[in-house]
Motif scaffolding. Structure first.
Motif, PDB file in Angstrom:
ATOM      1  N   UNK A   1      40.365  47.293  31.915  1.00 10.04           N
ATOM      2  CA  UNK A   1      40.747  46.692  30.629  1.00 10.04           C
ATOM      3  C   UNK A   1      40.392  45.211  30.582  1.00 10.04           C
ATOM      4  N   UNK A   2      39.917  44.761  29.408  1.00  7.58           N
ATOM      5  CA  UNK A   2      39.450  43.390  29.282  1.00  7.58           C
ATOM      6  C   UNK A   2      40.507  42.355  29.618  1.00  7.58           C
ATOM      7  N   UNK A   3      41.763  42.617  29.235  1.00  7.74           N
ATOM      8  CA  UNK A   3      42.841  41.668  29.519  1.00  7.74           C
ATOM      9  C   UNK A   3      43.067  41.540  31.028  1.00  7.74           C
ATOM     10  N   UNK A   4      43.013  42.667  31.726  1.00  6.60           N
ATOM     11  CA  UNK A   4      43.197  42.645  33.183  1.00  6.60           C
ATOM     12  C   UNK A   4      42.054  41.895  33.848  1.00  6.60           C
ATOM     13  N   UNK A   5      40.828  42.176  33.408  1.00  4.16           N
ATOM     14  CA  UNK A   5      39.665  41.500  33.983  1.00  4.16           C
ATOM     15  C   UNK A   5      39.699  40.010  33.679  1.00  4.16           C
ATOM     16  N   UNK A   6      40.079  39.657  32.446  1.00  2.00           N
ATOM     17  CA  UNK A   6      40.151  38.250  32.077  1.00  2.00           C
ATOM     18  C   UNK A   6      41.187  37.495  32.890  1.00  2.00           C
ATOM     19  N   UNK A   7      42.361  38.090  33.077  1.00  2.00           N
ATOM     20  CA  UNK A   7      43.415  37.446  33.876  1.00  2.00           C
ATOM     21  C   UNK A   7      42.983  37.309  35.330  1.00  2.00           C
ATOM     22  N   UNK A   8      42.301  38.311  35.851  1.00  2.00           N
ATOM     23  CA  UNK A   8      41.822  38.261  37.235  1.00  2.00           C
ATOM     24  C   UNK A   8      40.809  37.135  37.426  1.00  2.00           C
ATOM     25  N   UNK A   9      39.871  37.018  36.467  1.00  2.00           N
ATOM     26  CA  UNK A   9      38.888  35.940  36.555  1.00  2.00           C
ATOM     27  C   UNK A   9      39.558  34.575  36.430  1.00  2.00           C
ATOM     28  N   UNK A  10      40.566  34.490  35.569  1.00  2.00           N
ATOM     29  CA  UNK A  10      41.297  33.226  35.419  1.00  2.00           C
ATOM     30  C   UNK A  10      41.969  32.826  36.727  1.00  2.00           C
ATOM     31  N   UNK A  11      42.593  33.794  37.379  1.00  2.00           N
ATOM     32  CA  UNK A  11      43.340  33.509  38.605  1.00  2.00           C
ATOM     33  C   UNK A  11      42.430  33.184  39.780  1.00  2.00           C
ATOM     34  N   UNK A  12      41.342  33.956  39.943  1.00  2.00           N
ATOM     35  CA  UNK A  12      40.520  33.815  41.146  1.00  2.00           C
ATOM     36  C   UNK A  12      39.258  32.977  40.945  1.00  2.00           C
ATOM     37  N   UNK A  13      38.931  32.625  39.704  1.00  2.00           N
ATOM     38  CA  UNK A  13      37.755  31.786  39.459  1.00  2.00           C
ATOM     39  C   UNK A  13      38.167  30.391  39.014  1.00  2.00           C
ATOM     40  N   UNK A  14      38.978  30.336  37.965  1.00  2.00           N
ATOM     41  CA  UNK A  14      39.360  29.040  37.405  1.00  2.00           C
ATOM     42  C   UNK A  14      40.412  28.345  38.259  1.00  2.00           C
ATOM     43  N   UNK A  15      41.511  29.051  38.547  1.00  2.00           N
ATOM     44  CA  UNK A  15      42.640  28.422  39.249  1.00  2.00           C
ATOM     45  C   UNK A  15      42.355  28.250  40.736  1.00  2.00           C
ATOM     46  N   UNK A  16      41.854  29.291  41.377  1.00  2.00           N
ATOM     47  CA  UNK A  16      41.660  29.237  42.833  1.00  2.00           C
ATOM     48  C   UNK A  16      40.546  28.270  43.241  1.00  2.00           C
TER      49      UNK A  16
END
Length: 262
Positions: free
Chosen positions: A109-124
């Motif tokens: 799901x797009x929301x799950x993928x978007x949140x995952x990218x936010x957590x592991x790409x932007x924040x991390x």
């Protein structure tokens, strides 16, 4: 002798009405001359189409969406063509697993993928917004590139490639002079399809954008929260026309069979 079923015809009409009815309503309301979106419209006016080009935030986010989609397409093509070729040409352990990984953005799901990218790409990794947005859009475009080009390669006769090798051509030269020209239509179609997916994306963009950086679909959502005029309906009509034009080109390039192949 034709066997007509009135019930089936009525059901088909209802399905088409359900699918196309909202689009027709949006198209009609975009010509409303008043300042409030309403159906049926009280008259006919093109001023809201003109208003699209007068609102600076639409033009700036449109440029951002175009830039991100084009750059993401380039990255997806550079990654997707070798991946599709390897998955169709080579035989190695873990091939099915690798194929599933490449196509997983279509299943998650797009929301799950978007949140995952936010957590592991932007924040991390503290990657800047523009770069993060580009990475996110490249991820969602890659499966379309691999799937469509893979369908083209599935119909390619690799005996031609072997013949070129036997005549002294190097593998790299054969790839660029023999393989790529024969799947040119598939490459173009995959680029168009991936561009549409990226340009119209909301889920990934919602998580990957930030202050001062937005895409056109996100800006449209923001506009709806504060304004009630038919400008969004006018933009939607333009986007529908662009999408229809792209899909027509894709169908002409590949035919519907490419989209049904595994």
């Amino acid at each position: 002798m034709k066997n007509k079923n009135p019930g089936l015809s009525l059901f088909t009409f209802i399905v088409y009405l359900f699918l196309l009815g909202p689009l027709v309503i949006i198209a009609v309301t975009s010509f409303e001359p008043g300042t409030v979106l309403k159906f049926p419209p009280t008259g006919f006016s093109l001023k809201w189409y003109h208003n699209i080009f007068e609102v600076e935030m639409f033009m700036s986010t449109f440029k951002t969406s175009i830039l991100v989609s084009l750059l993401g397409n380039v990255l997806a093509i550079l990654l997707g063509i070798p991946a599709a070729y390897a998955l169709n040409r080579a035989s190695f352990r873990g091939k099915e697993t690798l194929n599933a990984v490449f196509l997983s953005p279509l299943l998650i799901p797009g929301i799950v993928l978007g949140f995952t990218l936010l957590k592991y790409v932007v924040i991390a990794f503290h990657i800047p917004i523009y770069a993060s947005l580009l990475i996110g859009h490249t991820v969602i475009m890659l499966p379309f590139i691999i799937r469509v080009i893979g369908a083209s390669l599935a119909g390619f006769d690799f005996a031609v490639e072997e013949a070129a090798h036997s005549l002294g051509s190097s593998r790299l030269a054969t790839f660029f002079k023999i393989v790529l020209p024969n799947i040119k239509s598939g490459i173009i179609a995959s680029v168009l399809l991936a561009f549409l997916e990226s340009f119209n994306n909301v889920d990934i963009s919602l998580f990957m954008t930030g202050p001062g950086v937005s895409t056109l679909p996100i800006q449209m959502l923001t506009y709806v929260e504060n304004y009630f005029d038919p400008t969004i309906a006018a933009i939607s009509v333009l986007l529908m026309l662009i999408t229809a034009g792209f899909m027509f080109l894709i169908e002409r390039l590949l035919g519907l069979t490419y989209f049904t192949k595994q």
